[in-house]
Write a protein that holds these residues in place. Sequence first.
Motif, PDB file in Angstrom:
ATOM      1  N   GLY A  20     -10.410  11.356  39.369  1.00  0.00           N
ATOM      2  CA  GLY A  20      -9.086  12.083  38.661  1.00  0.00           C
ATOM      3  C   GLY A  20      -9.591  12.938  37.598  1.00  0.00           C
ATOM      4  O   GLY A  20      -8.929  13.969  37.035  1.00  0.00           O
ATOM      5  N   MET A  21     -10.703  12.226  36.888  1.00  0.00           N
ATOM      6  CA  MET A  21     -11.259  13.243  35.596  1.00  0.00           C
ATOM      7  C   MET A  21     -11.952  14.728  35.641  1.00  0.00           C
ATOM      8  O   MET A  21     -11.795  15.166  35.643  1.00  0.00           O
TER       9      MET A  21
ATOM     10  N   ALA B  98      -8.811  20.950  28.960  1.00  0.00           N
ATOM     11  CA  ALA B  98     -10.315  20.655  28.783  1.00  0.00           C
ATOM     12  C   ALA B  98      -8.988  20.531  27.134  1.00  0.00           C
ATOM     13  O   ALA B  98      -8.811  20.868  27.227  1.00  0.00           O
ATOM     14  N   VAL B  99      -9.479  19.619  26.389  1.00  0.00           N
ATOM     15  CA  VAL B  99      -8.429  19.206  25.339  1.00  0.00           C
ATOM     16  C   VAL B  99      -9.466  19.020  24.371  1.00  0.00           C
ATOM     17  O   VAL B  99     -10.538  18.302  23.968  1.00  0.00           O
TER      18      VAL B  99
ATOM     19  N   LYS C 237     -12.737   9.720  14.517  1.00  0.00           N
ATOM     20  CA  LYS C 237     -12.763  11.020  15.439  1.00  0.00           C
ATOM     21  C   LYS C 237     -11.429  10.713  15.766  1.00  0.00           C
ATOM     22  O   LYS C 237     -10.575   9.318  15.758  1.00  0.00           O
ATOM     23  N   VAL C 238     -10.821  12.208  16.140  1.00  0.00           N
ATOM     24  CA  VAL C 238      -9.212  12.028  16.454  1.00  0.00           C
ATOM     25  C   VAL C 238      -9.044  11.804  17.962  1.00  0.00           C
ATOM     26  O   VAL C 238      -9.993  12.333  18.693  1.00  0.00           O
ATOM     27  N   GLU C 239      -8.654  10.944  18.557  1.00  0.00           N
ATOM     28  CA  GLU C 239      -7.960  10.270  19.881  1.00  0.00           C
ATOM     29  C   GLU C 239      -7.586  11.352  20.516  1.00  0.00           C
ATOM     30  O   GLU C 239      -6.371  12.042  20.213  1.00  0.00           O
ATOM     31  N   LYS C 240      -8.224  11.518  21.804  1.00  0.00           N
ATOM     32  CA  LYS C 240      -7.967  12.255  22.731  1.00  0.00           C
ATOM     33  C   LYS C 240      -6.444  11.412  23.503  1.00  0.00           C
ATOM     34  O   LYS C 240      -6.553  10.532  24.069  1.00  0.00           O
ATOM     35  N   PRO C 241      -5.484  12.587  23.836  1.00  0.00           N
ATOM     36  CA  PRO C 241      -4.674  12.143  25.087  1.00  0.00           C
ATOM     37  C   PRO C 241      -5.249  11.683  26.149  1.00  0.00           C
ATOM     38  O   PRO C 241      -5.803  12.424  26.735  1.00  0.00           O
ATOM     39  N   ASP C 242      -4.511  10.546  26.629  1.00  0.00           N
ATOM     40  CA  ASP C 242      -5.162  10.119  27.906  1.00  0.00           C
ATOM     41  C   ASP C 242      -4.121  11.036  28.876  1.00  0.00           C
ATOM     42  O   ASP C 242      -5.219  10.918  29.784  1.00  0.00           O
ATOM     43  N   PHE C 243      -3.444  12.212  28.753  1.00  0.00           N
ATOM     44  CA  PHE C 243      -2.585  12.491  30.193  1.00  0.00           C
ATOM     45  C   PHE C 243      -2.650  14.530  29.577  1.00  0.00           C
ATOM     46  O   PHE C 243      -2.343  14.288  28.615  1.00  0.00           O
ATOM     47  N   LEU C 244      -3.963  15.060  30.467  1.00  0.00           N
ATOM     48  CA  LEU C 244      -4.283  15.903  29.797  1.00  0.00           C
ATOM     49  C   LEU C 244      -2.985  17.026  30.414  1.00  0.00           C
ATOM     50  O   LEU C 244      -2.519  18.538  30.456  1.00  0.00           O
TER      51      LEU C 244
ATOM     52  N   GLU D 178       4.437  13.045  25.377  1.00  0.00           N
ATOM     53  CA  GLU D 178       3.850  12.317  24.677  1.00  0.00           C
ATOM     54  C   GLU D 178       2.751  11.780  24.635  1.00  0.00           C
ATOM     55  O   GLU D 178       2.734  10.541  23.271  1.00  0.00           O
ATOM     56  N   ALA D 179       1.347  11.690  25.413  1.00  0.00           N
ATOM     57  CA  ALA D 179       0.319  11.586  25.169  1.00  0.00           C
ATOM     58  C   ALA D 179      -0.095  11.417  23.860  1.00  0.00           C
ATOM     59  O   ALA D 179      -0.890  11.216  23.559  1.00  0.00           O
TER      60      ALA D 179
END
Length: 190
Positions: free
Chosen positions: A90-91, A97-98, A112-119, A156-157
């Motif tokens: 899936g990745m 990319a975020v 670090k700034v957390e990244k969203p789980d869903f892109l 929301e993510a």
Amino acid sequence: MKSNTIFLTVITILFLSTLWLSYSNSREIDALRQENAALMLKIDSVQRICCNQSQNEIATSDAETQSPATAFLDLLIKLGEEGINAVTNGMDNQKVAVSSKYSLEDRYVSYKVEKPDFLGDQAGKVVLNIWVDYSGDVKSAKLKSATGITNEDVIEACKKAALKTQFNYDSDRGYNTKQAGTITYIFSEK
């Protein structure tokens, strides 16, 4: 004069040692987070097995050649590998990319700034208003603007990821005061 030089040298060595330890610990934390994600997939697989399969199905799979415990462990390992493969596939298939940036006066991100789980699959930008307490916890995250991103799941993510982000402690702030700032997530095509 010589004692001042020695003192400054010792302070510099301590500072550099602290930086090195912080860097090495952050790498170890990343590795532990990845291992934790893999373990959570295995736990989810076990829960699915317990909820969806009867005891008879588990006992009859290879009951003649293996003990029930061995058969069950083999099944868990197989399901865990399938779950890990599903996540990594899936990745690889993600089209975006975020990256992120933040604005919070006189404060910095602890890790670090957390990244969203869903892109999702849209390129664009999500800007969130955040409110941070004295201890560095993000207490609230609300959408300020979204450009090019229409998927509510992505927004929301981003909110959930912002709430997980940790800033430095600020002893000058009062216990009940919150500081306003922003976190911006930029989604770009790979």
